[in-house]
Write a protein that holds these residues in place. Structure first.
Motif, mmCIF file in Angstrom:
data_model
loop_
_atom_site.group_PDB
_atom_site.id
_atom_site.type_symbol
_atom_site.label_atom_id
_atom_site.label_comp_id
_atom_site.label_asym_id
_atom_site.label_seq_id
_atom_site.Cartn_x
_atom_site.Cartn_y
_atom_site.Cartn_z
ATOM 1 N N ARG A 3 0.798 -1.218 0.000
ATOM 2 C CA ARG A 3 0.000 0.000 0.000
ATOM 3 C C ARG A 3 0.836 1.277 0.000
ATOM 4 N NH1 ARG A 3 -5.206 -1.255 0.317
ATOM 5 N NH2 ARG A 3 -5.735 -3.264 1.184
ATOM 6 N N GLN A 4 2.127 1.170 0.027
ATOM 7 C CA GLN A 4 2.966 2.359 0.031
ATOM 8 C C GLN A 4 3.126 2.907 -1.376
ATOM 9 O OE1 GLN A 4 6.277 0.285 1.674
ATOM 10 N NE2 GLN A 4 7.343 0.228 -0.250
ATOM 11 N N ALA A 5 3.562 4.136 -1.495
ATOM 12 C CA ALA A 5 3.872 4.714 -2.798
ATOM 13 C C ALA A 5 5.172 4.085 -3.292
ATOM 14 C CB ALA A 5 4.024 6.223 -2.683
ATOM 15 N N HIS A 6 5.291 3.945 -4.597
ATOM 16 C CA HIS A 6 6.472 3.349 -5.200
ATOM 17 C C HIS A 6 6.983 4.273 -6.299
ATOM 18 C CE1 HIS A 6 5.882 -0.611 -3.318
ATOM 19 N NE2 HIS A 6 4.594 -0.353 -3.470
ATOM 20 N N SER A 7 8.279 4.256 -6.507
ATOM 21 C CA SER A 7 8.857 4.980 -7.632
ATOM 22 C C SER A 7 9.881 4.080 -8.290
ATOM 23 C CB SER A 7 9.502 6.300 -7.168
ATOM 24 O OG SER A 7 10.540 6.045 -6.242
ATOM 25 N N GLY A 8 10.207 4.398 -9.509
ATOM 26 C CA GLY A 8 11.170 3.590 -10.233
ATOM 27 C C GLY A 8 11.542 4.249 -11.542
ATOM 28 N N GLY A 9 12.322 3.553 -12.323
ATOM 29 C CA GLY A 9 12.747 4.077 -13.605
ATOM 30 C C GLY A 9 13.757 3.179 -14.269
ATOM 31 N N CYS A 10 14.253 3.661 -15.375
ATOM 32 C CA CYS A 10 15.206 2.892 -16.159
ATOM 33 C C CYS A 10 16.628 3.068 -15.628
ATOM 34 C CB CYS A 10 15.135 3.315 -17.621
ATOM 35 S SG CYS A 10 15.670 5.012 -17.911
ATOM 36 N N GLN A 11 17.541 2.311 -16.197
ATOM 37 C CA GLN A 11 18.926 2.355 -15.739
ATOM 38 C C GLN A 11 19.590 3.696 -16.003
ATOM 39 O OE1 GLN A 11 21.582 -0.577 -17.473
ATOM 40 N NE2 GLN A 11 22.922 -0.472 -15.708
ATOM 41 N N CYS A 12 19.295 4.321 -17.134
ATOM 42 C CA CYS A 12 19.986 5.569 -17.470
ATOM 43 C C CYS A 12 19.312 6.803 -16.885
ATOM 44 C CB CYS A 12 20.141 5.710 -18.983
ATOM 45 S SG CYS A 12 18.643 6.152 -19.885
ATOM 46 N N GLY A 13 18.091 6.681 -16.365
ATOM 47 C CA GLY A 13 17.398 7.806 -15.753
ATOM 48 C C GLY A 13 16.562 8.634 -16.709
ATOM 49 N N ALA A 14 16.500 8.250 -17.977
ATOM 50 C CA ALA A 14 15.693 8.997 -18.944
ATOM 51 C C ALA A 14 14.205 8.885 -18.633
ATOM 52 C CB ALA A 14 15.975 8.515 -20.367
ATOM 53 N N ILE A 15 13.797 7.769 -18.031
ATOM 54 C CA ILE A 15 12.394 7.565 -17.672
ATOM 55 C C ILE A 15 12.297 7.315 -16.176
ATOM 56 C CG2 ILE A 15 10.356 6.097 -17.950
ATOM 57 C CD1 ILE A 15 11.343 5.546 -20.800
ATOM 58 N N ARG A 16 11.413 8.060 -15.527
ATOM 59 C CA ARG A 16 11.108 7.879 -14.111
ATOM 60 C C ARG A 16 9.593 7.817 -13.975
ATOM 61 N NH1 ARG A 16 13.965 6.041 -10.439
ATOM 62 N NH2 ARG A 16 12.982 7.330 -8.875
ATOM 63 N N TYR A 17 9.113 6.960 -13.099
ATOM 64 C CA TYR A 17 7.674 6.846 -12.869
ATOM 65 C C TYR A 17 7.397 6.783 -11.380
ATOM 66 C CZ TYR A 17 8.538 1.838 -12.196
ATOM 67 O OH TYR A 17 9.000 0.627 -11.739
ATOM 68 N N ARG A 18 6.142 7.059 -11.033
ATOM 69 C CA ARG A 18 5.694 7.000 -9.645
ATOM 70 C C ARG A 18 4.319 6.337 -9.630
ATOM 71 N NH1 ARG A 18 6.589 12.223 -7.145
ATOM 72 N NH2 ARG A 18 8.668 11.382 -6.951
ATOM 73 N N ILE A 19 4.115 5.507 -8.606
ATOM 74 C CA ILE A 19 2.841 4.819 -8.425
ATOM 75 C C ILE A 19 2.254 5.274 -7.099
ATOM 76 C CG2 ILE A 19 1.722 2.586 -8.108
ATOM 77 C CD1 ILE A 19 4.092 1.462 -9.846
ATOM 78 N N ALA A 20 1.077 5.873 -7.157
ATOM 79 C CA ALA A 20 0.420 6.378 -5.951
ATOM 80 C C ALA A 20 -0.438 5.309 -5.299
ATOM 81 C CB ALA A 20 -0.427 7.599 -6.288
ATOM 82 N N GLU A 51 -4.361 4.463 -13.801
ATOM 83 C CA GLU A 51 -4.613 5.829 -13.324
ATOM 84 C C GLU A 51 -3.763 6.188 -12.104
ATOM 85 O OE1 GLU A 51 -8.576 4.900 -10.654
ATOM 86 O OE2 GLU A 51 -8.720 4.927 -12.835
ATOM 87 N N ASP A 52 -3.217 5.173 -11.424
ATOM 88 C CA ASP A 52 -2.378 5.410 -10.251
ATOM 89 C C ASP A 52 -0.893 5.535 -10.590
ATOM 90 O OD1 ASP A 52 -4.563 5.395 -8.567
ATOM 91 O OD2 ASP A 52 -4.363 3.266 -8.069
ATOM 92 N N MET A 53 -0.550 5.356 -11.857
ATOM 93 C CA MET A 53 0.839 5.462 -12.277
ATOM 94 C C MET A 53 1.034 6.714 -13.131
ATOM 95 S SD MET A 53 3.322 2.966 -14.416
ATOM 96 C CE MET A 53 3.120 3.828 -15.955
ATOM 97 N N LEU A 54 2.114 7.420 -12.854
ATOM 98 C CA LEU A 54 2.438 8.624 -13.603
ATOM 99 C C LEU A 54 3.893 8.557 -14.036
ATOM 100 C CD1 LEU A 54 1.642 11.499 -14.539
ATOM 101 C CD2 LEU A 54 2.381 12.305 -12.293
ATOM 102 N N VAL A 55 4.135 8.746 -15.321
ATOM 103 C CA VAL A 55 5.509 8.847 -15.809
ATOM 104 C C VAL A 55 5.956 10.276 -15.535
ATOM 105 C CG1 VAL A 55 7.027 8.712 -17.820
ATOM 106 C CG2 VAL A 55 5.191 7.041 -17.535
ATOM 107 N N MET A 56 6.953 10.413 -14.689
ATOM 108 C CA MET A 56 7.418 11.723 -14.228
ATOM 109 C C MET A 56 8.434 12.356 -15.179
ATOM 110 S SD MET A 56 5.725 11.857 -11.395
ATOM 111 C CE MET A 56 6.449 13.221 -10.540
ATOM 112 N N ARG A 57 9.191 11.511 -15.868
ATOM 113 C CA ARG A 57 10.208 12.030 -16.792
ATOM 114 C C ARG A 57 10.345 11.057 -17.953
ATOM 115 N NH1 ARG A 57 14.906 13.400 -13.632
ATOM 116 N NH2 ARG A 57 15.601 11.270 -13.629
ATOM 117 N N GLY A 58 10.457 11.619 -19.145
ATOM 118 C CA GLY A 58 10.676 10.815 -20.334
ATOM 119 C C GLY A 58 9.406 10.205 -20.881
#
Length: 162
Positions: A3-20, A51-58
């Protein structure tokens, strides 16, 4: 479910996402498509409502691995990130792309008809920590030239050189 918020992304950092929202049904898939997509014995996924996932970068690139299914990945470094079935309100993220993959424990295995026959024996193989001493510059050389995004959000990546 976690139930916690999660974040993640790719190895190079071009894409970052967050899950609420929640991550549900964490599992590993041994099917041949997942083996090819991950270049490995299996892929590990956990789902969330789209709807709970947002791509923050890339912006991920998508490959339609079958008519109903798409796989999102980083077009710069190739990291597999997402799996989505057309028309589904859910999207799956690769557990390995999460900033804290150890916080998510798989509860099932799918596609076991394609599981590599030696898979069960892998955990009885001899173990050793990562040995980078044989590489040019060893650990210091790797640290000085590391291009991997850290396991947390950053304002920009890569960092600007002074």
């Amino acid at each position: 479910m976690t139930r916690q918020a999660h974040s993640g992304g790719c190895q190079c950092g071009a894409i970052r996402y967050r899950i609420a929202g929640e991550l549900s049904y964490p599992h590993i898939c041994h099917c041949r498509m997942c083996q090819k997509a991950g270049g490995n014995y299996f892929m590990a996924f956990a789902g969330t409502r789209a709807e709970d996932m947002l791509v923050m970068r890339g912006e991920p690139k998508w490959f339609r691995s079958s008519e109903p299914c798409g796989r999102g990945f980083c077009g710069d470094c190739g990291t597999p990130l997402f799996f989505r079935t057309a028309g589904s309100p859910y999207i799956s993220v690769t557990i390995g792309s999460l900033d804290k993959p150890g916080a998510v424990t798989p509860v099932a295995q799918n596609g076991t008809e394609s599981r590599a026959s030696q898979f069960d024996a892998l955990f009885s193989l001899p173990e050793s920590p990562t040995d980078r001493s044989a590489l040019p510059g060893g650990d210091a050389g790797i640290l000085a030239s590391n291009r991997q995004h850290p396991d947390h959000d950053t304002t920009a990546w890569p960092p600007k050189k002074d």
